[in-house]
Design a protein around this motif. Structure first.
Motif, short mmCIF file in Angstrom:
data_model
loop_
_atom_site.label_atom_id
_atom_site.label_comp_id
_atom_site.label_asym_id
_atom_site.label_seq_id
_atom_site.Cartn_x
_atom_site.Cartn_y
_atom_site.Cartn_z
N GLY A 144 7.43 -24.26 50.50
CA GLY A 144 7.51 -25.68 50.14
C GLY A 144 8.74 -26.00 49.31
N GLU A 145 8.99 -27.29 49.16
CA GLU A 145 10.18 -27.75 48.44
C GLU A 145 9.80 -28.51 47.17
N MET A 146 10.70 -28.42 46.18
CA MET A 146 10.53 -29.12 44.90
C MET A 146 11.62 -30.18 44.77
N PHE A 147 11.21 -31.39 44.39
CA PHE A 147 12.16 -32.49 44.15
C PHE A 147 11.99 -32.97 42.72
N PRO A 148 12.95 -32.67 41.80
CA PRO A 148 14.17 -31.90 42.00
C PRO A 148 13.89 -30.40 42.12
N GLN A 149 14.94 -29.68 42.53
CA GLN A 149 14.82 -28.24 42.75
C GLN A 149 15.32 -27.42 41.57
N ASN A 150 16.37 -27.91 40.91
CA ASN A 150 16.96 -27.20 39.76
C ASN A 150 17.27 -28.20 38.65
N ALA A 151 17.36 -27.68 37.43
CA ALA A 151 17.74 -28.51 36.29
C ALA A 151 18.58 -27.67 35.33
N VAL A 152 19.53 -28.32 34.68
CA VAL A 152 20.43 -27.64 33.75
C VAL A 152 20.55 -28.48 32.49
N ILE A 153 20.51 -27.83 31.34
CA ILE A 153 20.78 -28.49 30.05
C ILE A 153 22.17 -28.09 29.60
N TYR A 154 22.97 -29.09 29.23
CA TYR A 154 24.34 -28.85 28.76
C TYR A 154 24.47 -29.22 27.29
N VAL A 155 25.41 -28.55 26.63
CA VAL A 155 25.65 -28.76 25.21
C VAL A 155 27.16 -28.82 24.96
N ALA A 156 27.60 -29.75 24.10
CA ALA A 156 29.02 -29.85 23.76
C ALA A 156 29.18 -30.46 22.38
N PRO A 157 30.23 -30.07 21.64
CA PRO A 157 30.50 -30.70 20.34
C PRO A 157 31.00 -32.12 20.54
N CYS A 158 30.74 -32.99 19.57
CA CYS A 158 31.12 -34.39 19.74
C CYS A 158 31.39 -35.07 18.40
N SER A 159 32.01 -36.24 18.51
CA SER A 159 32.12 -37.19 17.41
C SER A 159 31.11 -38.30 17.62
N VAL A 160 30.73 -38.97 16.55
CA VAL A 160 29.79 -40.09 16.66
C VAL A 160 30.37 -41.27 15.86
#
Length: 368
Positions: A148-164
């Motif tokens: 069977g299939e999954m919707f969504p199939q994959n997931a990724v968490i991203y991280v980056a330094p930032c200014s606010v």
């Protein structure tokens, strides 16, 4: 610091608030991406049996019916299930879509049948907040066919330094008054819990790194308990390092369409209701272009509330940890490594050119 976001005690009844669903439905990237991922795969969905976990208003179930599914089990634990039934009837799909008012963990399907696909919009802030993915994994293990299939199939968490800058710069001159002391205490106060806000792409201070990659076809609930990333990145410009920005992507399967469909909630993408999650530093740091920024981020499931995660940010000394290769920072060792790598690439390209030239010279000439 260990910031976290509150989860209401009445988790399921909180989703009966129609304002929440209005916000999600009107989230154009969210709704249109799911619609595209489903309708682009009409050949796959035709005559399939589908389960929609946490169906809400039922819109994803309707997309599946529009794509040709012969049966959709729309599972919803909250009383919104009653509204979903009305919307499904309004769209004349009541003979295809069956709304099941239950937690998915308590569902029993007729004759213990298995479904061809599971569709769900389970994502919370920073992807895992609210812990609904646990229920999706349970549904997969209990109801999904082996192929069977999954919707969504994959997931990724991203991280980056930032200014606010939109949080702090206004206080440097506020209606003719300098409020830097207030700004300092504000930073300290906000560093104890994550901030949900929209970060501009120009305010990212370095390349993102993946905290995790989740394959929904085979991940386990236990694997979702804890993630950690340690990273060094060279600042992409002079700026104020004020926090760590967290966002996610969801990737859908390519079955009957060659176009890859991705839901991106990052600063460079069209804004969504998830925005981004930012862990704010108690004290900002001024950084120069290519200056190394080093940090460690831990994401651990809360021991008392399984739907909540604790986020812990640790600032590191870039002199003391291993850098990625290649690294874009200006530390001497990284500059030397990059120079050696460039020389190796150039040498390999020169050798390839010599071989190509040699082959051309040895080709026989046809005088005829």
């Amino acid at each position: 610091m260990e910031p976290n976001l509150p989860i209401p005690d009445n988790y399921f009844s909180s989703y009966e608030d129609l304002e929440i669903h209005r916000l999600m439905l009107e989230d154009e990237p969210r709704t249109s991406t799911y619609r595209k991922a489903i309708l682009n795969n009409k050949e796959y969905f035709k005559d399939k049996v589908v389960m929609d976990v946490g169906c809400g208003t039922g819109i994803l179930s309707i997309f599946c019916a529009q794509a040709g599914a012969k049966k959709v089990y729309a599972v919803e634990a909250s009383n919104l299930a009653n509204l979903a039934k009305e919307i499904i009837k309004e769209n004349k799909y009541e003979n295809i879509i069956e709304v099941i008012h239950s937690k998915v963990e308590d569902v029993l399907l007729p004759s213990n049948i298995k479904v061809d696909a599971i569709v769900s919009e389970w994502m919370g802030f920073y992807l895992l907040h609210e812990g609904m993915l646990d229920s999706v994994v349970f549904a997969r293990d209990k109801f999904l066919k082996e192929d069977g299939e999954m919707f969504p199939q994959n997931a990724v968490i991203y991280v980056a330094p930032c200014s606010v800058p939109n949080l702090y710069e206004k206080w440097e001159e506020f209606h003719g008054v300098t409020m830097s002391t207030f700004s300092k205490h504000l930073r300290s106060d906000k560093s104890h819990k994550p901030e949900i806000m929209q970060i501009r792409s120009v305010d990212l201070l370095g390349e993102e790194v993946a905290l995790n990659w989740i394959n929904l076809r085979d991940c386990t609930v236990e694997e979702l308990d804890s993630y950690c990333v340690q990273h060094v990145v060279g600042a992409n410009k002079n700026g104020r390092y004020q926090g760590i920005c967290i966002w996610f992507e969801c990737i859908f399967p390519e079955l009957s369409s060659e176009e890859r469909v991705i839901l991106n909630t990052g600063p460079i993408a069209e804004p969504t209701h998830w925005k981004q999650t930012v862990i704010l530093l108690p004290d900002e740091q001024r950084v120069e272009e290519k200056e190394p920024i080093a940090f460690k981020l831990d994401m651990n499931r809360d021991g008392k509330n399984s739907r909540r995660y604790n986020l812990q940010l640790t600032l590191l000394d870039p002199e003391e940890i291993e850098h990625p290769v290649p690294c874009c920072c200006d530390m001497t060792k990284c500059i030397l490594i990059n120079a050696v790598m460039k020389q190796q690439v150039k040498h390999a390209m020169d050798q390839r050119q010599i071989v190509n030239d040699s082959v051309l010279e040895e080709e026989p000439i046809d005088d005829e």
